[in-house]
Motif scaffolding. Structure first.
Motif, mmCIF file in Angstrom:
data_model
loop_
_atom_site.group_PDB
_atom_site.id
_atom_site.type_symbol
_atom_site.label_atom_id
_atom_site.label_comp_id
_atom_site.label_asym_id
_atom_site.label_seq_id
_atom_site.Cartn_x
_atom_site.Cartn_y
_atom_site.Cartn_z
ATOM 1 N N TYR A 1 1.389 -1.148 -0.163
ATOM 2 C CA TYR A 1 0.144 -0.264 0.167
ATOM 3 C C TYR A 1 0.881 1.419 0.339
ATOM 4 C CZ TYR A 1 -3.486 -3.116 1.986
ATOM 5 O OH TYR A 1 -4.042 -4.073 1.587
ATOM 6 N N ASP A 2 0.061 2.799 -0.513
ATOM 7 C CA ASP A 2 1.329 3.651 0.229
ATOM 8 C C ASP A 2 0.953 4.234 1.106
ATOM 9 O OD1 ASP A 2 -1.717 4.771 -0.776
ATOM 10 O OD2 ASP A 2 -1.542 5.386 -2.275
ATOM 11 N N ASN A 3 1.203 5.195 1.284
ATOM 12 C CA ASN A 3 1.498 6.065 2.538
ATOM 13 C C ASN A 3 -0.410 6.801 2.850
ATOM 14 O OD1 ASN A 3 3.959 5.970 3.127
ATOM 15 N ND2 ASN A 3 4.512 7.975 2.049
ATOM 16 N N ASP A 4 -1.213 6.198 2.197
ATOM 17 C CA ASP A 4 -2.343 6.216 2.539
ATOM 18 C C ASP A 4 -3.762 5.672 2.589
ATOM 19 O OD1 ASP A 4 -2.213 9.512 1.828
ATOM 20 O OD2 ASP A 4 -2.347 9.743 -0.451
ATOM 21 N N HIS B 1 -3.875 2.981 0.331
ATOM 22 C CA HIS B 1 -4.404 2.754 -1.225
ATOM 23 C C HIS B 1 -3.062 2.024 -1.862
ATOM 24 C CE1 HIS B 1 -6.047 7.018 -1.052
ATOM 25 N NE2 HIS B 1 -6.566 6.577 -0.960
#
Length: 371
Positions: A122-125, A127
Motif C-alpha cells: 500500500y502507499d502512505n495513504d 491505497h
C-alpha cells in the motif's frame, strides 16, 4: 562557484543512480534465478511482474504472461469465479494471503498444483499498489499423495471383501483401523471405536495380540468374542529402526466350523458304536458259539484218545485268535474315552493290543501329562 557546485551535485546524483541500477540489476538477476516462482498483480489481478521461475512453472513466455489476468492460468472455471469474487477482494482488503491452494493450467494443458503466499503493498495513504506473491509448486507431492490414496483405497477394497476381520492396534493397544467385516461385527456387538480390546479372555496372556506386544513375534490362538469363536493370527508391524509400531490382527470366525466338527465327530462316534454293536452281536456271538463248540469237541476227542484231538485243539486256538482280533477291531471302533486321561488310556490300550495280536514287544511311555 555555483556552477562548480551544480556540477558536483549532478555528479553525485549520477553516481547514486548508477549504483541504484547496479543494485537493481543484481536484485533482478537473483530474483529471476531463484527456484521459487514469484508474481505481482495490480488492483485488477493482472500480472505486472514475475520471475523466470513463474514462466517455467506455467510454460508461457514473458510476452504471454505480462498483463494477463491471474484467472487466465486457473484450471477450473469454479476457481476463476472464486478468485474474482472471493479470494482476491479479500486479499486486497486484508493485505495478506497464506497457504492458498490453486490448480493452475500449464501451457501444455497439464494440471499444476500450487500453494500461494502473498502480501499487499500500500502507499502512505493506504491505497493499493500491487501484490507480492510467492508460489510453491506442490504437484509432485499432490500426485504422490493421490497415488498413496489410490493404493490405500485399493488395499481397503481388497481387505473389505475378505471374510476375515482385520484390525490394526497401535502401541497403546487401541484399534486405529479395521476392515468392513471387523467394523460391521464391532457395530453389531456395540463395541465402541478405538476399543482397547475386543477379545473376551480370562487372562490377557492368552490373547495373541498381547503376546506380540510382549515379544514382537507373530502369535496365533483362539479367542471368544461376543459368543463367537475366532481363530486369531497376530503379526508385528516394525519400523525401519526395529521399533514395534503396532500389531495387525487377522481373525477368522470358526464358530460354525467348530460346531460342524463337533457334530461330525458325534455322528462318526455313533456310527462306529453302531458298527461295533453289530459286529459284537453278530459275528462276535457266532465266534463265541463256535469257540464253545470247538472246545466241547476237543474235550470229547481228547477223552477218547482220538487222533483228531490235536486238530480240534488247533481249531480252538484259531477261534480264540479270531475272537481276539474281533475284540481289537471293536476297540479300534470305540471312541477315545472322555476325560483328561482319555488319550492316555487309548494309547495304552493300543500298545497292549499290538503286543497281544502280533506277539512282539511294544511299549508306551508318557513323559508328562497330555492336556
Amino acid at each position: 562557484m555555483n556552477i562548480l557546485a551544480g556540477f558536483s551535485h549532478e555528479g553525485l546524483l549520477q553516481d547514486r543512480y548508477n549504483n541504484l541500477l547496479i543494485s537493481h540489476e543484481r536484485y533482478r538477476a537473483m530474483f529471476d534465478n531463484i527456484p521459487l516462482a514469484y508474481m505481482s498483480m495490480d488492483e485488477n489481478a493482472a500480472i505486472i511482474d514475475f520471475n523466470n521461475a513463474f514462466s517455467e512453472l506455467t510454460g508461457y513466455s514473458y510476452e504471454e504472461v505480462y498483463r494477463k489476468p491471474f484467472a487466465f492460468f486457473l484450471y477450473d472455471k469454479k476457481d476463476v469465479e472464486y478468485h474474482i469474487n472471493v479470494t482476491f477482494p479479500r486479499f486486497k482488503r486484508k493485505g495478506l494471503s497464506r497457504n492458498q491452494p490453486w490448480k493452475l493450467k500449464h501451457k501444455s494443458g497439464r494440471e499444476i498444483y500450487v500453494i500461494v503466499h502473498g502480501n499487499v503493498r500500500y502507499d502512505n495513504d493506504g491505497h493499493f499498489i500491487q501484490t507480492h506473491c510467492l508460489i510453491v509448486d506442490v504437484t509432485e507431492q499432490r500426485l504422490a499423495r493421490e497415488e498413496c490414496q489410490r493404493a490405500e483405497s485399493k488395499a481397503q477394497l481388497i481387505l473389505d471383501v475378505i471374510s476375515e476381520r482385520v484390525t490394526f492396534h497401535d502401541r497403546a493397544h487401541h484399534i486405529l483401523w479395521a476392515n468392513k467385516n471387523a467394523r460391521s461385527n464391532a457395530t453389531n456387538a456395540g463395541i465402541p471405536t478405538q476399543q482397547s480390546c475386543v477379545n473376551e479372555q480370562d487372562s490377557c496372556d492368552k490373547c495373541p495380540v498381547n503376546r506380540v506386544f510382549k515379544d514382537s513375534k507373530a502369535a496365533f490362538g483362539e479367542v471368544q468374542v461376543q459368543g463367537r469363536l475366532l481363530q486369531v493370527s497376530a503379526y508385528p508391524v516394525v519400523e525401519d529402526n526395529g521399533e514395534l509400531s503396532g500389531v495387525v490382527q487377522v481373525a477368522r470366525d470358526i464358530t460354525e466350523q467348530r460346531n460342524l466338527e463337533i457334530e461330525l465327530l458325534r455322528l462318526s462316534t455313533n456310527e462306529r458304536r453302531r458298527i461295533g454293536g453289530d459286529l459284537h452281536d453278530g459275528v462276535g456271538q457266532e465266534l463265541t458259539g463256535l469257540s464253545f463248540l470247538a472246545s466241547a469237541m476237543a474235550n470229547q476227542l481228547q477223552g477218547r484218545g482220538d487222533p483228531l484231538s490235536e486238530l480240534a485243539d488247533k481249531i480252538v486256538e484259531t477261534v480264540g485268535r479270531a475272537r481276539q482280533r474281533m475284540y481289537n477291531v471293536l476297540q479300534g471302533l470305540s471312541h477315545v474315552p472322555e476325560g483328561p486321561d482319555g488319550l492316555t488310556k487309548a494309547l495304552s490300550s493300543l500298545q497292549q493290543s499290538v503286543q497281544d495280536l502280533y506277539d512282539i514287544d511294544c511299549y508306551f511311555q508318557q513323559p508328562r501329562h497330555i492336556a
